[in-house]
Design a protein around this motif. Sequence first.
Motif, PDB file in Angstrom:
ATOM      1  N   PHE A   5      35.810  31.935  45.356  1.00 10.69           N
ATOM      2  CA  PHE A   5      36.407  33.195  44.947  1.00 10.69           C
ATOM      3  C   PHE A   5      37.864  33.304  45.418  1.00 10.69           C
ATOM      4  O   PHE A   5      38.749  33.695  44.660  1.00 10.69           O
ATOM      5  CB  PHE A   5      35.571  34.366  45.489  1.00 10.69           C
ATOM      6  N   VAL A   8      40.523  31.475  43.225  1.00 17.02           N
ATOM      7  CA  VAL A   8      40.789  31.921  41.854  1.00 17.02           C
ATOM      8  C   VAL A   8      42.103  32.695  41.822  1.00 17.02           C
ATOM      9  O   VAL A   8      42.290  33.651  42.578  1.00 17.02           O
ATOM     10  CB  VAL A   8      39.634  32.793  41.326  1.00 17.02           C
ATOM     11  N   PHE A 106      41.899  33.182  33.917  1.00 20.41           N
ATOM     12  CA  PHE A 106      41.352  34.200  34.813  1.00 20.41           C
ATOM     13  C   PHE A 106      42.142  35.490  34.612  1.00 20.41           C
ATOM     14  O   PHE A 106      43.374  35.488  34.690  1.00 20.41           O
ATOM     15  CB  PHE A 106      41.443  33.754  36.276  1.00 20.41           C
ATOM     16  N   LYS A 109      39.599  39.677  39.265  1.00 18.83           N
ATOM     17  CA  LYS A 109      38.638  39.277  40.291  1.00 18.83           C
ATOM     18  C   LYS A 109      38.474  40.438  41.263  1.00 18.83           C
ATOM     19  O   LYS A 109      39.395  41.230  41.457  1.00 18.83           O
ATOM     20  CB  LYS A 109      39.076  38.002  41.004  1.00 18.83           C
ATOM     21  N   ILE A 120      34.393  37.318  39.017  1.00 16.06           N
ATOM     22  CA  ILE A 120      35.606  36.889  38.326  1.00 16.06           C
ATOM     23  C   ILE A 120      35.453  37.144  36.834  1.00 16.06           C
ATOM     24  O   ILE A 120      34.348  37.103  36.294  1.00 16.06           O
ATOM     25  CB  ILE A 120      35.923  35.401  38.594  1.00 16.06           C
TER      26      ILE A 120
END
Length: 146
Positions: A5, A8, A106, A109, A120
């Motif tokens: 996590f 990201v 992405f 998040k 995410i």
Amino acid sequence: MNLFFEDVEVGAHYVTDAHEITSADIADFCRLTRDHHPLHTDEAYAKAAGFGGIIAHGLYGLSLMEGLKTELKLYEETSIASLGWNNVRFVKPILAGDTVRVEMEFTAKRASASRPAGVITEAVRLMRGDEVVIDAEHISLIRQKG
């Protein structure tokens, strides 16, 4: 790559290798899902309906998107669960003989409130050349480093 996590980065963009859709792929999906609609099995029927030949199921394309994305090995040991797909749009038909790839980015998040993990969000697109074929948003739960 095994992204946790914390690794990201919102805005990070990835592209998969290309994959050619075959008639056999479409037939296999028909068999697995029991969806033998003539758009997926009968070339003359599909052409009469305005397509260039048999077309793949939209859900085949969505499943392929996840498979191609998995080949990037971004979360090989850190993925916990897919939390779902949002805003799925089947923009253009997928025909046997098409070559497609996935482009993902992405977009958000946030830490999970209930476990050492994070949620995410990915913008995911199945592309044929410069054309978007399927556009969707995918939400996943992945491990934190802690």
